[in-house]
Design a protein around this motif. Structure first.
Motif, mmCIF file in Angstrom:
data_model
loop_
_atom_site.group_PDB
_atom_site.id
_atom_site.type_symbol
_atom_site.label_atom_id
_atom_site.label_comp_id
_atom_site.label_asym_id
_atom_site.label_seq_id
_atom_site.Cartn_x
_atom_site.Cartn_y
_atom_site.Cartn_z
ATOM 1 N N ALA A 1 0.842 -1.200 0.000
ATOM 2 C CA ALA A 1 0.000 0.000 0.000
ATOM 3 C C ALA A 1 0.876 1.248 0.000
ATOM 4 C CB ALA A 1 -0.923 -0.003 1.216
ATOM 5 N N THR A 2 2.050 1.160 0.662
ATOM 6 C CA THR A 2 2.989 2.287 0.687
ATOM 7 C C THR A 2 4.392 1.758 0.388
ATOM 8 O OG1 THR A 2 3.528 1.995 3.015
ATOM 9 C CG2 THR A 2 1.681 3.438 2.526
ATOM 10 N N PRO A 3 5.216 2.558 -0.283
ATOM 11 C CA PRO A 3 6.562 2.066 -0.631
ATOM 12 C C PRO A 3 7.627 2.407 0.402
ATOM 13 C CG PRO A 3 6.097 4.077 -1.834
ATOM 14 C CD PRO A 3 4.928 3.857 -0.905
ATOM 15 N N VAL A 4 7.229 2.592 1.676
ATOM 16 C CA VAL A 4 8.241 2.895 2.705
ATOM 17 C C VAL A 4 8.439 1.678 3.595
ATOM 18 C CG1 VAL A 4 7.895 5.386 2.721
ATOM 19 C CG2 VAL A 4 6.480 3.956 4.205
ATOM 20 N N PHE A 5 9.665 1.493 4.042
ATOM 21 C CA PHE A 5 9.999 0.350 4.896
ATOM 22 C C PHE A 5 9.953 0.762 6.370
ATOM 23 C CE2 PHE A 5 11.466 -3.294 2.371
ATOM 24 C CZ PHE A 5 11.307 -2.740 1.104
ATOM 25 N N ALA A 6 9.419 -0.124 7.192
ATOM 26 C CA ALA A 6 9.253 0.184 8.617
ATOM 27 C C ALA A 6 10.552 -0.015 9.386
ATOM 28 C CB ALA A 6 8.181 -0.722 9.203
ATOM 29 N N ALA A 7 10.751 0.857 10.368
ATOM 30 C CA ALA A 7 11.872 0.673 11.303
ATOM 31 C C ALA A 7 11.336 0.256 12.667
ATOM 32 C CB ALA A 7 12.671 1.969 11.435
ATOM 33 N N ARG A 8 10.272 0.917 13.125
ATOM 34 C CA ARG A 8 9.644 0.549 14.405
ATOM 35 C C ARG A 8 8.207 1.054 14.428
ATOM 36 N NH1 ARG A 8 13.579 4.025 14.947
ATOM 37 N NH2 ARG A 8 15.010 2.384 15.585
ATOM 38 N N SER A 9 7.457 0.534 15.407
ATOM 39 C CA SER A 9 6.056 0.950 15.493
ATOM 40 C C SER A 9 5.593 0.874 16.939
ATOM 41 C CB SER A 9 5.191 0.042 14.626
ATOM 42 O OG SER A 9 5.199 -1.266 15.154
ATOM 43 N N GLU A 10 4.567 1.648 17.226
ATOM 44 C CA GLU A 10 4.025 1.685 18.585
ATOM 45 C C GLU A 10 2.629 2.285 18.535
ATOM 46 O OE1 GLU A 10 6.758 3.543 21.278
ATOM 47 O OE2 GLU A 10 5.247 3.621 22.867
ATOM 48 N N GLY A 11 1.682 1.667 19.225
ATOM 49 C CA GLY A 11 0.318 2.223 19.273
ATOM 50 C C GLY A 11 -0.299 2.314 17.891
ATOM 51 N N ALA A 12 -0.523 3.545 17.434
ATOM 52 C CA ALA A 12 -1.082 3.743 16.089
ATOM 53 C C ALA A 12 -0.059 4.420 15.180
ATOM 54 C CB ALA A 12 -2.354 4.588 16.179
ATOM 55 N N LEU A 13 1.219 4.308 15.536
ATOM 56 C CA LEU A 13 2.263 5.014 14.785
ATOM 57 C C LEU A 13 3.285 4.053 14.202
ATOM 58 C CD1 LEU A 13 2.981 7.899 17.334
ATOM 59 C CD2 LEU A 13 1.543 8.005 15.301
ATOM 60 N N ILE A 14 3.784 4.409 13.013
ATOM 61 C CA ILE A 14 4.865 3.639 12.380
ATOM 62 C C ILE A 14 5.966 4.624 11.991
ATOM 63 C CG2 ILE A 14 5.524 2.233 10.370
ATOM 64 C CD1 ILE A 14 2.641 1.238 10.220
ATOM 65 N N GLU A 15 7.202 4.273 12.315
ATOM 66 C CA GLU A 15 8.328 5.107 11.874
ATOM 67 C C GLU A 15 9.066 4.359 10.785
ATOM 68 O OE1 GLU A 15 10.597 7.054 15.052
ATOM 69 O OE2 GLU A 15 12.377 6.559 13.859
ATOM 70 N N ASP A 16 9.447 5.051 9.720
ATOM 71 C CA ASP A 16 10.126 4.346 8.639
ATOM 72 C C ASP A 16 11.649 4.424 8.807
ATOM 73 O OD1 ASP A 16 11.093 6.708 7.508
ATOM 74 O OD2 ASP A 16 9.729 6.691 5.794
ATOM 75 N N VAL A 17 12.357 3.747 7.881
ATOM 76 C CA VAL A 17 13.819 3.639 8.008
ATOM 77 C C VAL A 17 14.531 4.959 7.722
ATOM 78 C CG1 VAL A 17 14.046 1.152 7.614
ATOM 79 C CG2 VAL A 17 13.819 2.695 5.645
ATOM 80 N N ASP A 18 13.763 5.995 7.323
ATOM 81 C CA ASP A 18 14.355 7.322 7.143
ATOM 82 C C ASP A 18 13.939 8.267 8.269
ATOM 83 O OD1 ASP A 18 15.737 7.193 4.397
ATOM 84 O OD2 ASP A 18 13.786 6.275 4.031
ATOM 85 N N GLY A 19 13.282 7.711 9.296
ATOM 86 C CA GLY A 19 12.893 8.538 10.442
ATOM 87 C C GLY A 19 11.587 9.300 10.255
#
Ligand SMILES: Cc1ncc(COP(=O)(O)O)c(C=O)c1O
Length: 457
Positions: free
Chosen positions: A33-51
């Motif tokens: 659905a999105t072309p970004v890779f995940a680095a970490r996640s919590e609750g309803a938030l996702i941070e990608d590998v570029d911050g």
């Protein structure tokens, strides 16, 4: 502080590099659905590998009703790690499997004795539900609905309705599967209107025994209480009691596929509870595992016992980590009042959706059940012609502005909300603001210059 924080162009350089590796190493079949890779996640938030930080309104396709890595689930998984990992329930059983089965038996509607089988995925749960129904009834056929989605394995593709991209090119599928219309009132198969239609679609089941397959050959009717991939359609309140009554009359089992709608998504543990109907079997998966892979078939004890010893099972089904995670996730639903939260989020979405409907003619329908809610987008509210391209653009705009969403619907024209139920009010409102901006952006993008000037004033 805003939840969404984008500080590079997206996808950023690290995501782009990973996407190149992905393209070389992984077949194109799995979609993103999105072309970004995940680095970490919590609750309803996702941070990608570029911050970059995104708000997640997709929840890994409805698998995160209790949110990304809730501390209680995290702790239960870590505690299990210290005991044992894989044993295989068919080799050396363990308590977590039994405890989760007991829990699901108690939660599933119906005061009768129940049993639960644990497996790995939604499709595997559906495969097993069909096996169990056939073993019990000794009948081969299954009746399913238009716009249904039940999985990607061969049997479940036969049950699934949508041709592209799911079925096309993968034929032939197992037989003895028959399809009838669902109660999709916005696009009624008979061109009728509820309630004057008198639920003609439910009556189609009786008709199917004359036109499609004899009732004596049918093992089960399988239905999603709310269509998932089919576009978040919740039938009118009498629909499933009519279906169940016809099933009972002919000795046919009723199976509710709650893979997407279950485990608190709609404000109840199982969406079918909204309809006051007690299915013979229920399949669940997705949010059941609290973020780990897990699925279940729960049903009347005598039906579940129809398959012989060794007839059901699998190497990894109900693995200890997933069971520990699921038990903690179910505790969390209770402790955090997530059933009520789902209903609350649904109401908030509905009031926004209704306001959007007045403001943006492309919002054809606003619907759902509790926190399983959606808008259907059309080119013209009078013709209801599906607006698939606009829907793609809305999802793209959302992503570019830090909101992860997914679409649905046979015509690809539904924006569905599967936000983790632990989302805060501020985060939810922020996400709705992005969605509203996307609707405004895409609505005005197609207007001629003159109209655009008026619409902006
Ligand atoms: C209603 C329903 N049934 C079955 C499935 C298949 O589940 P899985 O992808 O875990 O095999 C899905 C997946 O989206 C679903 O929504």
């Amino acid at each position: 502080m805003k939840a969404i924080h984008l500080h590079t162009e997206i996808p950023g350089p690290n995501s782009r590099a990973l996407m190149q590796r992905r393209e070389a190493a992984v077949p194109r079949g799995p979609y993103h659905a999105t072309p970004v890779f995940a680095a970490r996640s919590e609750g309803a938030l996702i941070e990608d590998v570029d911050g970059n930080r995104y708000l997640d309104f997709a929840g890994g396709i409805g698998c995160l009703n209790t949110g990304h890595r809730p501390p209680e689930v995290d702790a239960a998984i870590r505690a299990q790690l210290d005991k044992y990992l894989h044993l295989c329930f068919s080799v050396t059983p363990y308590e977590g499997y039994v405890a989760l089965a007991e829990r699901l038996n108690a939660l599933a509607p119906g005061k009768f004795a129940k049993k639960t089988l644990l497996v790995n995925s939604g499709a595997e749960a559906l495969e097993n539900a069909v096996k169990i129904a056939r073993a019990f009834t000794r009948c081969p056929a299954v009746i399913v609905f238009n716009d249904a989605f039940h999985g990607r394995t061969m049997m479940t593709l036969s049950l699934t309705s949508k041709t592209h991209p799911y079925k096309a090119g993968f034929e032939p599928f197992p037989g003895d599967v028959y399809r009838i219309p669902y109660a999709y009132c916005y696009r009624c198969s008979y061109g009728l209107t509820y309630p004057s239609c008198k639920l003609a679609c439910a009556g189609a089941l009786e008709d199917a025994f004359k036109r499609l397959v004899s009732s004596e050959s049918v093992a089960a009717v399988i239905a999603e209480p709310v269509l998932g991939e089919g576009g978040f359609v919740a039938p009118p309140k009498e629909f499933f009691s009519i279906i169940l009554e016809i099933c009972r009359k002919h000795g046919i089992l009723f199976i509710a596929d709650e893979v997407q709608s279950g485990i608190a998504r709609t404000g109840k543990y199982f969406a079918i509870e909204h309809y006051g109907v007690e299915p013979d079997l229920i399949t669940s998966a997705k949010s059941l595992g609290g973020g780990l892979p897990l699925a279940a078939v729960t049903g009347r004890a005598e039906i579940m016992d129809a398959a012989g010893v060794g007839g059901l099972g699998g190497t990894f089904g109900g693995n200890p980590l997933s069971c520990a995670s699921a038990l903690a996730a179910l505790d969390l639903i209770e402790k955090e009042g997530l059933l009520a939260r789902s209903a609350d989020l649904g109401r908030r979405f509905e009031s926004h959706g209704q306001a959007w409907q007045k403001q943006f003619p492309m919002v054809g329908d606003v619907r759902g059940l509790g926190g399983m809610c959606a808008i259907e987008l059309v080119k013209d509210p009078a013709t209801r012609e599906p607006a698939a391209d606009a829907t793609k653009k809305i999802a793209q705009y959302c992503y570019e502005h830090g909101l992860i969403t997914i679409t649905a619907g046979t015509y690809g024209n539904v924006m569905r909300i599967l936000v983790p139920l632990v989302v805060t009010d501020e985060q939810f409102n922020e996400g709705l603001d992005v969605l509203e901006a996307a609707l405004a952006h895409v609505s005005t993008a197609g207007l001629p210059r003159k109209q655009l000037a008026t619409s902006k004033s």
